[in-house]
Design a protein around this motif. Structure first.
Motif, short mmCIF file in Angstrom:
data_model
loop_
_atom_site.label_atom_id
_atom_site.label_comp_id
_atom_site.label_asym_id
_atom_site.label_seq_id
_atom_site.Cartn_x
_atom_site.Cartn_y
_atom_site.Cartn_z
N LEU A 100 -6.79 -5.51 -0.66
CA LEU A 100 -7.32 -4.71 -1.76
C LEU A 100 -8.71 -5.19 -2.17
O LEU A 100 -9.59 -4.39 -2.49
N ALA A 101 -8.91 -6.51 -2.14
CA ALA A 101 -10.20 -7.08 -2.56
C ALA A 101 -11.35 -6.55 -1.70
O ALA A 101 -12.44 -6.26 -2.22
N VAL A 102 -11.13 -6.44 -0.38
CA VAL A 102 -12.23 -6.00 0.49
C VAL A 102 -12.50 -4.51 0.37
O VAL A 102 -13.52 -4.03 0.89
N THR A 103 -11.63 -3.77 -0.29
CA THR A 103 -11.83 -2.32 -0.41
C THR A 103 -12.24 -1.90 -1.82
O THR A 103 -12.47 -0.71 -2.05
N LEU A 104 -12.32 -2.85 -2.74
CA LEU A 104 -12.68 -2.51 -4.12
C LEU A 104 -14.04 -3.09 -4.48
O LEU A 104 -14.35 -4.23 -4.10
N PRO A 105 -14.87 -2.34 -5.19
CA PRO A 105 -16.18 -2.84 -5.57
C PRO A 105 -16.08 -3.92 -6.66
O PRO A 105 -15.15 -3.92 -7.47
N GLY A 106 -17.02 -4.82 -6.64
CA GLY A 106 -17.11 -5.82 -7.70
C GLY A 106 -16.21 -7.03 -7.53
O GLY A 106 -16.16 -7.88 -8.42
N VAL A 107 -15.49 -7.14 -6.41
CA VAL A 107 -14.61 -8.29 -6.18
C VAL A 107 -15.31 -9.26 -5.24
O VAL A 107 -15.74 -8.88 -4.14
N ASP A 108 -15.44 -10.52 -5.66
CA ASP A 108 -16.04 -11.55 -4.82
C ASP A 108 -14.95 -12.06 -3.87
O ASP A 108 -14.20 -12.98 -4.20
#
Length: 206
Positions: A100-108
C-alpha cells in the motif's frame, strides 16, 4: 496455526481438561502463540460435536476431562503425516503495508522499511540470545522450544533479507525515474525557444 489439531495432538498423549491443554500448548511452544481459554473450550466443543473427542465428565474438582476418540486418533495421525499446505498463506501485515505504501502518495517508503528493519533486527537479537541461553541448559525438555526459536530466527532473518531487497528495489526505481526525468528535460525545448521559433516562421510569411 491449527488450534484444533494441536489440542487433538495433546489429547493423544493423555486425557486433559481445558486449562491443562492451554498450559501444555504454551509450555511446549514457549508461549509464542498464547491461547485464549475461551478459544480452547470453543474448539473442544466443536471437536466433541465432530466426534473427535469425548467428554469424560467432571474429575471431582470441577474440571471437565476430554478424551480422544478413535476418529480423533485418525485425525491426529493424518495431520502429522500430511505436509502443511501453503495454498492459502496467512495475511502478512508487513507485506500489505509496503504494498500500500508504494501505491499511495506522501508515504516515505524507505523510512517504513528502515523502521521495520530496525525492529526486526532487535527481535532477531532477542531470539538469538534466548536460544543461546536455552541451548546452554542442554535439557531434553527444551527441544520443542528450541525448534520454535529456530523457526522464529530463520523467518526473521528472511524478513530482514526481504526488507533489504525492498530497499534496493526502491533505490532502483528512484534512479530510473530520475533518469527518465532528465531525458525528458533534455528532449523538450524550453518554452521561450519554442515561442521565438514560431515568431521567426510567422515573420517569414509576411
Amino acid at each position: 496455526m491449527s488450534v484444533r489439531h494441536s489440542l487433538l495432538a495433546l489429547l493423544q498423549e493423555q486425557p486433559r481438561y481445558g486449562y491443562q491443554l492451554r498450559a501444555e500448548f504454551e509450555q511446549r511452544t514457549g508461549s509464542t502463540w498464547p491461547l485464549n481459554i475461551g478459544q480452547v473450550y470453543t474448539t473442544l466443543d466443536r471437536l466433541e460435536r465432530d466426534g473427535l473427542v469425548t467428554n469424560d465428565g467432571d474429575d471431582g474438582d470441577g474440571h471437565v476431562i476430554y478424551r480422544l476418540t478413535d476418529s480423533g486418533e485418525d485425525e491426529v495421525r493424518n495431520w502429522f503425516a500430511k505436509p502443511v499446505a501453503a495454498t492459502n498463506p496467512p495475511r502478512n501485515e508487513l507485506a500489505i503495508k509496503l504494498a500500500l505504501a508504494v501505491t499511495l502518495p506522501g508515504v516515505d517508503v524507505r523510512a517504513v522499511i528502515q523502521a521495520q528493519r530496525s525492529a526486526s533486527m532487535r527481535s532477531l537479537q532477542d531470539y538469538t540470545k534466548v536460544r543461546r541461553t536455552t541451548a546452554a541448559h542442554d535439557r531434553p525438555e527444551d527441544t520443542a522450544w528450541l525448534l520454535v526459536l529456530d523457526s522464529l530466527i530463520y523467518s526473521t532473518e528472511a524478513e530482514v533479507r526481504w526488507l533489504d531487497h525492498c530497499e534496493s528495489r526502491m533505490l532502483q526505481l528512484s534512479k530510473h525515474h530520475a533518469a527518465r526525468s532528465r531525458t525528458r528535460d533534455v528532449g523538450e525545448p524550453a518554452s521561450g525557444a519554442v515561442a521565438e521559433d514560431k515568431s521567426h516562421i510567422h515573420g517569414g510569411r509576411k
